[in-house]
Design a protein around this motif. Structure first.
Motif, PDB file in Angstrom:
ATOM      1  N   LEU A 241       0.814  -1.212   0.000  1.00  0.00           N
ATOM      2  CA  LEU A 241       0.000   0.000   0.000  1.00  0.00           C
ATOM      3  C   LEU A 241       0.850   1.266   0.000  1.00  0.00           C
ATOM      4  O   LEU A 241       0.493   2.275  -0.600  1.00  0.00           O
ATOM      5  CB  LEU A 241      -0.922  -0.024   1.221  1.00  0.00           C
ATOM      6  CG  LEU A 241      -2.051   0.987   1.232  1.00  0.00           C
ATOM      7  CD1 LEU A 241      -3.041   0.689   0.137  1.00  0.00           C
ATOM      8  CD2 LEU A 241      -2.740   1.005   2.576  1.00  0.00           C
TER       9      LEU A 241
ATOM     10  N   SER B  48     -12.289  -4.910  -6.663  1.00  0.00           N
ATOM     11  CA  SER B  48     -12.076  -5.610  -5.404  1.00  0.00           C
ATOM     12  C   SER B  48     -12.940  -6.862  -5.373  1.00  0.00           C
ATOM     13  O   SER B  48     -13.797  -7.064  -6.218  1.00  0.00           O
ATOM     14  CB  SER B  48     -12.405  -4.699  -4.227  1.00  0.00           C
ATOM     15  OG  SER B  48     -13.552  -3.955  -4.489  1.00  0.00           O
ATOM     16  N   ASP B  49     -12.678  -7.664  -4.396  1.00  0.00           N
ATOM     17  CA  ASP B  49     -13.454  -8.883  -4.226  1.00  0.00           C
ATOM     18  C   ASP B  49     -14.596  -8.592  -3.267  1.00  0.00           C
ATOM     19  O   ASP B  49     -14.536  -7.665  -2.480  1.00  0.00           O
ATOM     20  CB  ASP B  49     -12.553  -9.980  -3.657  1.00  0.00           C
ATOM     21  CG  ASP B  49     -13.233 -11.328  -3.665  1.00  0.00           C
ATOM     22  OD1 ASP B  49     -13.117 -12.015  -4.687  1.00  0.00           O
ATOM     23  OD2 ASP B  49     -13.874 -11.671  -2.659  1.00  0.00           O
ATOM     24  N   ARG B  50     -15.646  -9.387  -3.332  1.00  0.00           N
ATOM     25  CA  ARG B  50     -16.759  -9.170  -2.411  1.00  0.00           C
ATOM     26  C   ARG B  50     -16.321  -9.342  -0.961  1.00  0.00           C
ATOM     27  O   ARG B  50     -16.891  -8.779  -0.055  1.00  0.00           O
ATOM     28  CB  ARG B  50     -17.906 -10.143  -2.704  1.00  0.00           C
ATOM     29  CG  ARG B  50     -18.713  -9.772  -3.914  1.00  0.00           C
ATOM     30  CD  ARG B  50     -19.992 -10.599  -3.956  1.00  0.00           C
ATOM     31  NE  ARG B  50     -20.912 -10.206  -2.916  1.00  0.00           N
ATOM     32  CZ  ARG B  50     -21.819  -9.252  -3.049  1.00  0.00           C
ATOM     33  NH1 ARG B  50     -21.912  -8.596  -4.174  1.00  0.00           N
ATOM     34  NH2 ARG B  50     -22.639  -8.960  -2.074  1.00  0.00           N
ATOM     35  N   GLY B  51     -15.296 -10.167  -0.770  1.00  0.00           N
ATOM     36  CA  GLY B  51     -14.854 -10.430   0.592  1.00  0.00           C
ATOM     37  C   GLY B  51     -13.799  -9.464   1.098  1.00  0.00           C
ATOM     38  O   GLY B  51     -13.341  -9.574   2.227  1.00  0.00           O
ATOM     39  N   THR B  52     -13.397  -8.510   0.237  1.00  0.00           N
ATOM     40  CA  THR B  52     -12.393  -7.544   0.674  1.00  0.00           C
ATOM     41  C   THR B  52     -12.926  -6.743   1.849  1.00  0.00           C
ATOM     42  O   THR B  52     -14.091  -6.411   1.906  1.00  0.00           O
ATOM     43  CB  THR B  52     -12.057  -6.588  -0.475  1.00  0.00           C
ATOM     44  OG1 THR B  52     -11.690  -7.344  -1.609  1.00  0.00           O
ATOM     45  CG2 THR B  52     -10.924  -5.664  -0.104  1.00  0.00           C
ATOM     46  N   GLU B  53     -12.015  -6.437   2.766  1.00  0.00           N
ATOM     47  CA  GLU B  53     -12.425  -5.652   3.918  1.00  0.00           C
ATOM     48  C   GLU B  53     -12.648  -4.201   3.493  1.00  0.00           C
ATOM     49  O   GLU B  53     -11.874  -3.633   2.743  1.00  0.00           O
ATOM     50  CB  GLU B  53     -11.324  -5.732   4.976  1.00  0.00           C
ATOM     51  CG  GLU B  53     -11.829  -5.669   6.384  1.00  0.00           C
ATOM     52  CD  GLU B  53     -10.709  -5.994   7.369  1.00  0.00           C
ATOM     53  OE1 GLU B  53      -9.876  -5.111   7.575  1.00  0.00           O
ATOM     54  OE2 GLU B  53     -10.685  -7.120   7.896  1.00  0.00           O
ATOM     55  N   TYR B  54     -13.711  -3.628   4.000  1.00  0.00           N
ATOM     56  CA  TYR B  54     -14.067  -2.252   3.655  1.00  0.00           C
ATOM     57  C   TYR B  54     -12.959  -1.275   4.034  1.00  0.00           C
ATOM     58  O   TYR B  54     -12.676  -0.326   3.312  1.00  0.00           O
ATOM     59  CB  TYR B  54     -15.374  -1.900   4.370  1.00  0.00           C
ATOM     60  CG  TYR B  54     -15.864  -0.493   4.189  1.00  0.00           C
ATOM     61  CD1 TYR B  54     -16.267  -0.024   2.941  1.00  0.00           C
ATOM     62  CD2 TYR B  54     -15.948   0.378   5.269  1.00  0.00           C
ATOM     63  CE1 TYR B  54     -16.731   1.260   2.783  1.00  0.00           C
ATOM     64  CE2 TYR B  54     -16.409   1.663   5.120  1.00  0.00           C
ATOM     65  CZ  TYR B  54     -16.795   2.104   3.879  1.00  0.00           C
ATOM     66  OH  TYR B  54     -17.248   3.384   3.741  1.00  0.00           O
ATOM     67  N   GLY B  55     -12.304  -1.532   5.167  1.00  0.00           N
ATOM     68  CA  GLY B  55     -11.227  -0.656   5.626  1.00  0.00           C
ATOM     69  C   GLY B  55     -10.099  -0.579   4.608  1.00  0.00           C
ATOM     70  O   GLY B  55      -9.558   0.488   4.328  1.00  0.00           O
TER      71      GLY B  55
ATOM     72  N   TYR C 164     -10.390  -1.202   1.381  1.00  0.00           N
ATOM     73  CA  TYR C 164     -10.926  -0.517   0.201  1.00  0.00           C
ATOM     74  C   TYR C 164     -10.805   0.995   0.365  1.00  0.00           C
ATOM     75  O   TYR C 164     -10.381   1.706  -0.543  1.00  0.00           O
ATOM     76  CB  TYR C 164     -12.384  -0.951   0.023  1.00  0.00           C
ATOM     77  CG  TYR C 164     -13.160  -0.183  -1.006  1.00  0.00           C
ATOM     78  CD1 TYR C 164     -13.019  -0.467  -2.355  1.00  0.00           C
ATOM     79  CD2 TYR C 164     -14.040   0.825  -0.623  1.00  0.00           C
ATOM     80  CE1 TYR C 164     -13.730   0.242  -3.298  1.00  0.00           C
ATOM     81  CE2 TYR C 164     -14.751   1.530  -1.555  1.00  0.00           C
ATOM     82  CZ  TYR C 164     -14.604   1.241  -2.892  1.00  0.00           C
ATOM     83  OH  TYR C 164     -15.308   1.949  -3.813  1.00  0.00           O
ATOM     84  N   ILE C 165     -11.159   1.481   1.565  1.00  0.00           N
ATOM     85  CA  ILE C 165     -11.067   2.919   1.840  1.00  0.00           C
ATOM     86  C   ILE C 165      -9.614   3.372   1.802  1.00  0.00           C
ATOM     87  O   ILE C 165      -9.294   4.429   1.268  1.00  0.00           O
ATOM     88  CB  ILE C 165     -11.701   3.241   3.212  1.00  0.00           C
ATOM     89  CG1 ILE C 165     -13.219   3.089   3.146  1.00  0.00           C
ATOM     90  CG2 ILE C 165     -11.333   4.644   3.689  1.00  0.00           C
ATOM     91  CD1 ILE C 165     -13.924   4.188   2.403  1.00  0.00           C
ATOM     92  N   LYS C 166      -8.723   2.547   2.336  1.00  0.00           N
ATOM     93  CA  LYS C 166      -7.301   2.902   2.331  1.00  0.00           C
ATOM     94  C   LYS C 166      -6.809   3.085   0.908  1.00  0.00           C
ATOM     95  O   LYS C 166      -6.070   4.019   0.607  1.00  0.00           O
ATOM     96  CB  LYS C 166      -6.479   1.805   3.015  1.00  0.00           C
ATOM     97  CG  LYS C 166      -6.320   2.021   4.506  1.00  0.00           C
ATOM     98  CD  LYS C 166      -5.376   0.967   5.063  1.00  0.00           C
ATOM     99  CE  LYS C 166      -5.529   0.851   6.558  1.00  0.00           C
ATOM    100  NZ  LYS C 166      -4.952  -0.390   7.060  1.00  0.00           N
TER     101      LYS C 166
ATOM    102  N   ASP D  61     -15.037   2.204 -10.172  1.00  0.00           N
ATOM    103  CA  ASP D  61     -15.108   0.996  -9.363  1.00  0.00           C
ATOM    104  C   ASP D  61     -15.750  -0.108 -10.177  1.00  0.00           C
ATOM    105  O   ASP D  61     -16.919  -0.033 -10.518  1.00  0.00           O
ATOM    106  CB  ASP D  61     -15.959   1.248  -8.119  1.00  0.00           C
ATOM    107  CG  ASP D  61     -15.212   2.067  -7.098  1.00  0.00           C
ATOM    108  OD1 ASP D  61     -14.294   1.512  -6.500  1.00  0.00           O
ATOM    109  OD2 ASP D  61     -15.544   3.250  -6.927  1.00  0.00           O
TER     110      ASP D  61
ATOM    111  N   GLU E 133     -17.269  -3.785 -10.837  1.00  0.00           N
ATOM    112  CA  GLU E 133     -18.081  -4.643  -9.980  1.00  0.00           C
ATOM    113  C   GLU E 133     -17.195  -5.703  -9.321  1.00  0.00           C
ATOM    114  O   GLU E 133     -16.343  -6.294  -9.968  1.00  0.00           O
ATOM    115  CB  GLU E 133     -19.150  -5.329 -10.826  1.00  0.00           C
ATOM    116  CG  GLU E 133     -20.398  -5.573 -10.037  1.00  0.00           C
ATOM    117  CD  GLU E 133     -21.579  -5.686 -10.977  1.00  0.00           C
ATOM    118  OE1 GLU E 133     -22.193  -6.739 -10.992  1.00  0.00           O
ATOM    119  OE2 GLU E 133     -21.863  -4.709 -11.700  1.00  0.00           O
ATOM    120  N   PRO E 134     -17.355  -5.894  -8.023  1.00  0.00           N
ATOM    121  CA  PRO E 134     -16.439  -6.811  -7.335  1.00  0.00           C
ATOM    122  C   PRO E 134     -16.600  -8.253  -7.804  1.00  0.00           C
ATOM    123  O   PRO E 134     -17.690  -8.689  -8.165  1.00  0.00           O
ATOM    124  CB  PRO E 134     -16.827  -6.674  -5.874  1.00  0.00           C
ATOM    125  CG  PRO E 134     -18.169  -6.077  -5.859  1.00  0.00           C
ATOM    126  CD  PRO E 134     -18.308  -5.277  -7.109  1.00  0.00           C
TER     127      PRO E 134
END
Lengths: 208, 155
Positions: free
Chosen positions: A79, A132-139, A141-143, A201, A203-204
């Motif tokens: 990152l 991103s993947d559907r299982g990616t953590e939202y945190g 994604y925001i980062k 974005d 679609e995941p």
């Protein structure tokens, strides 16, 4: 008629009552302003919509998998390096800009990138695609979104410093205070148009 | 040395007559600034992500908030839950929620309306994406992903 003197009301406990109320409001009050990363969703495309063909080199692909790992342009990345890689991509300036009203915006004369033919043509053509993947953590994604926006902020600040001798952040602040100022508005819009934020974005992906 | 000799003088009492006035002033200030939360959370208070590039949301009356997180009540199960107004809902209810928010405003104001998603850092992107798709369907395109402003992010 005997006039009776009205006895004075004892106001000694008023301070206590006021204190009680004060403490109640002190505890319940929340002064946080709601802030967040603002996004503009794209409009829903019509059914028979054929997406325009975009050159591969103008797309900067960022993938986040469900273990919160990054894959940027086909290579893994941490990152911490994302901002600089994004900045390099946007600021490359390897060719002509997009057509506005039938006229090409020409080469990017304010870009300071490598002008490599393998990377983006012009900041207004450079598209960042986040998948991103559907299982990616939202945190996470925001980062990632935050890092991408930081790259844009840095470029905008640099351009504003070069042209107007103030950073874009200051410029925007001044404009917010004085919304009727046409000169400031023009400046803000110029910078925004020079480095438009094009983050899409996708679609995941899903696990199954 | 007699100058430094102890002079017995009683301490004058501090005048507290204006104390209630000061307290009342503070009281009114807090009464005016206080905003009571109109919905109580059915999900656990979301731990918002940190970000540096945030924008403040102005005009609170134009903001409709969607909460995403784990349900407090175990009967709803363990996955990510969406809270609209004051009940747990699914992504399919988002459209109705937006229509309801819009019905309280005039049509000219619809363009200014923003949806703020307050999601927990540990919720998954899939849930957020479902909401986004529904928002796109009803043309509620202004979105804010609620995050806390910090000066620097620890990697």
């Amino acid at each position: 008629m005997a006039r009776r003197e009205t006895p004075e009301i004892n106001a000694g406990s008023m301070a206590d009552i006021a204190f009680l109320l004060l403490i109640f409001f002190l505890v319940t009050t929340t002064m946080d302003v709601d802030s967040g990363i603002s996004k503009k969703l794209s409009e829903k495309p019509p059914k028979d919509y054929v997406p325009p063909v975009i050159k591969e080199r103008n797309i900067f692909e960022v993938n986040i998998n469900r273990n919160n790992e990054l894959l940027v342009e086909g290579e893994t990345m941490v990152l911490a390096d994302l901002k600089d890689a994004t900045l390099k991509f946007i600021d490359n300036g390897g060719g002509e800009g997009k057509m506005v009203d039938g006229v090409s915006t020409g080469n990017c004369d304010y870009c300071k990138g490598d002008r490599s033919i393998a990377s983006s043509d012009h900041p207004n053509k450079a598209i960042i695609s986040v998948q991103s993947d559907r299982g990616t953590e939202y945190g996470m994604y925001i980062k990632v979104q935050n890092e991408l926006l930081r790259a844009y902020t840095e470029l905008r600040n640099r351009l504003a410093l070069d042209t107007y001798n103030t950073s874009f952040t200051e410029l925007e602040k001044a404009y917010k205070k004085d919304l009727k100022n046409e000169k400031l508005k023009e400046k803000v819009n110029f910078i925004k148009l020079s480095y438009p934020q094009i983050i899409s974005d996708a679609e995941p992906t899903s696990a199954n | 040395m007699s100058k430094f000799g102890k002079k017995k003088k009683p301490m004058p009492a501090v005048n507290t007559a204006s104390l209630p006035d000061i307290v009342f002033m503070l009281l009114f200030f807090f009464m005016v600034t206080t905003v009571m939360r109109e919905t109580d959370l059915k999900i656990e208070n979301p731990k918002l992500p940190n970000a540096t590039e945030v924008k403040k949301l102005e005009k609170k009356s134009y903001v409709s908030t969607i909460y995403v997180g784990k349900a407090k009540d175990k009967k709803f199960g363990t996955g990510d839950k969406i809270q609209l107004n004051d009940k747990i809902a699914t992504a399919d209810d988002v459209a109705a929620f937006i229509y309801n928010e819009r019905s309280q405003k005039s049509e000219a104001e619809w363009g200014y309306m923003t949806t703020s998603i307050k999601a927990d850092v540990q919720s998954s992107v899939g849930t957020i994406s479902d909401i986004k798709l529904k928002l796109r369907d009803v043309n509620a395109l202004k979105l804010s992903l609620s995050s806390r402003k910090v000066e620097e992010i620890k990697q």
